[in-house]
Design a protein around this motif. Structure first.
Motif, short mmCIF file in Angstrom:
data_model
loop_
_atom_site.label_atom_id
_atom_site.label_comp_id
_atom_site.label_asym_id
_atom_site.label_seq_id
_atom_site.Cartn_x
_atom_site.Cartn_y
_atom_site.Cartn_z
N LYS A 183 27.20 -77.36 46.51
CA LYS A 183 25.99 -77.64 45.76
C LYS A 183 24.78 -77.95 46.64
CE LYS A 183 28.27 -79.33 41.63
NZ LYS A 183 28.45 -80.45 40.73
N THR A 184 25.02 -78.44 47.83
CA THR A 184 23.90 -78.87 48.65
C THR A 184 23.42 -77.76 49.55
OG1 THR A 184 25.38 -79.71 50.34
CG2 THR A 184 24.63 -81.28 48.68
N MET A 185 22.13 -77.80 49.83
CA MET A 185 21.52 -76.85 50.73
C MET A 185 21.02 -77.63 51.94
SD MET A 185 18.25 -74.36 50.02
CE MET A 185 19.10 -73.38 48.82
N ALA A 240 17.18 -74.08 53.87
CA ALA A 240 15.98 -74.10 53.04
C ALA A 240 14.79 -73.51 53.80
CB ALA A 240 15.67 -75.51 52.58
N TYR A 261 6.28 -71.15 48.90
CA TYR A 261 7.11 -71.27 47.71
C TYR A 261 6.46 -70.55 46.53
CZ TYR A 261 8.68 -73.31 43.33
OH TYR A 261 9.10 -73.47 42.04
N SER A 300 15.92 -68.80 41.98
CA SER A 300 16.53 -70.13 41.96
C SER A 300 16.81 -70.63 43.38
CB SER A 300 17.81 -70.12 41.13
OG SER A 300 18.80 -69.32 41.73
N LYS A 301 17.16 -69.73 44.31
CA LYS A 301 17.36 -70.14 45.70
C LYS A 301 16.05 -70.64 46.29
CE LYS A 301 21.07 -69.43 47.90
NZ LYS A 301 22.03 -70.47 48.24
N HIS A 323 13.59 -71.96 44.65
CA HIS A 323 13.31 -73.26 44.01
C HIS A 323 14.15 -74.37 44.64
CE1 HIS A 323 11.94 -75.99 40.93
NE2 HIS A 323 13.21 -76.32 40.69
N ARG A 324 15.44 -74.10 44.87
CA ARG A 324 16.32 -75.10 45.49
C ARG A 324 15.88 -75.41 46.92
NH1 ARG A 324 17.31 -76.80 41.17
NH2 ARG A 324 18.81 -75.83 39.82
N GLU A 342 12.99 -77.78 46.67
CA GLU A 342 13.48 -79.11 46.31
C GLU A 342 14.08 -79.82 47.53
OE1 GLU A 342 16.28 -78.46 43.16
OE2 GLU A 342 14.79 -78.86 41.61
N CYS A 343 14.86 -79.09 48.30
CA CYS A 343 15.50 -79.66 49.48
C CYS A 343 14.45 -80.14 50.47
CB CYS A 343 16.41 -78.62 50.13
SG CYS A 343 17.17 -79.17 51.68
#
Length: 116
Positions: free
Chosen positions: A50-52, A57, A76, A93-94, A96-97, A100-101
């Motif tokens: 779940k974590t990146m 990132a 972004y 979604s990648k 976006h993640r 966020e990271c």
């Protein structure tokens, strides 16, 4: 007659070995559950999937460690919009993640007083 005897020995031997392996597997599971190793391993797998990482990132967004937050936000926006119109939801979604990271990293550095 000898062939029949050999066949019986093979069948019996494989049955005994199969039962022993099954019993050893059950005992290993039981021991893993007692020590919590199985639960910890499952949690590590879930956490890792779940974590990146910060490096991943940065690679997704195409920015370096010296990039400012404004550069990251611009990159972004560009990648997110590009994938919204003619890209894939997965890539969007990648992106976006990844944002966020990096946002978490920059907020943590801001709280610690570390320059970004």
């Amino acid at each position: 007659m000898a062939g029949k005897l050999i066949a019986n020995l093979i069948v019996m031997g494989s049955g005994i070995i199969g039962r022993a392996m099954l019993q050893a597997y059950r005992k290993a599971l039981e021991n893993a559950n007692k020590t919590g190793v199985a639960h910890e391993a499952v949690n590590n797998i879930r956490r890792a999937s779940k974590t990146m990482t910060e490096q991943e990132a940065r690679q997704i967004l195409g920015v370096t460690e010296q990039s400012t937050w404004e550069e990251i936000a611009q990159r972004y926006d560009k990648l997110f919009e590009r994938n919204a119109t003619s890209g894939s939801f997965y890539l969007q979604s990648k992106v976006h993640r990844a944002k966020e990271c990096l946002e978490n990293v920059y907020q943590k550095n801001k709280q610690d007083g570390t320059p970004t």
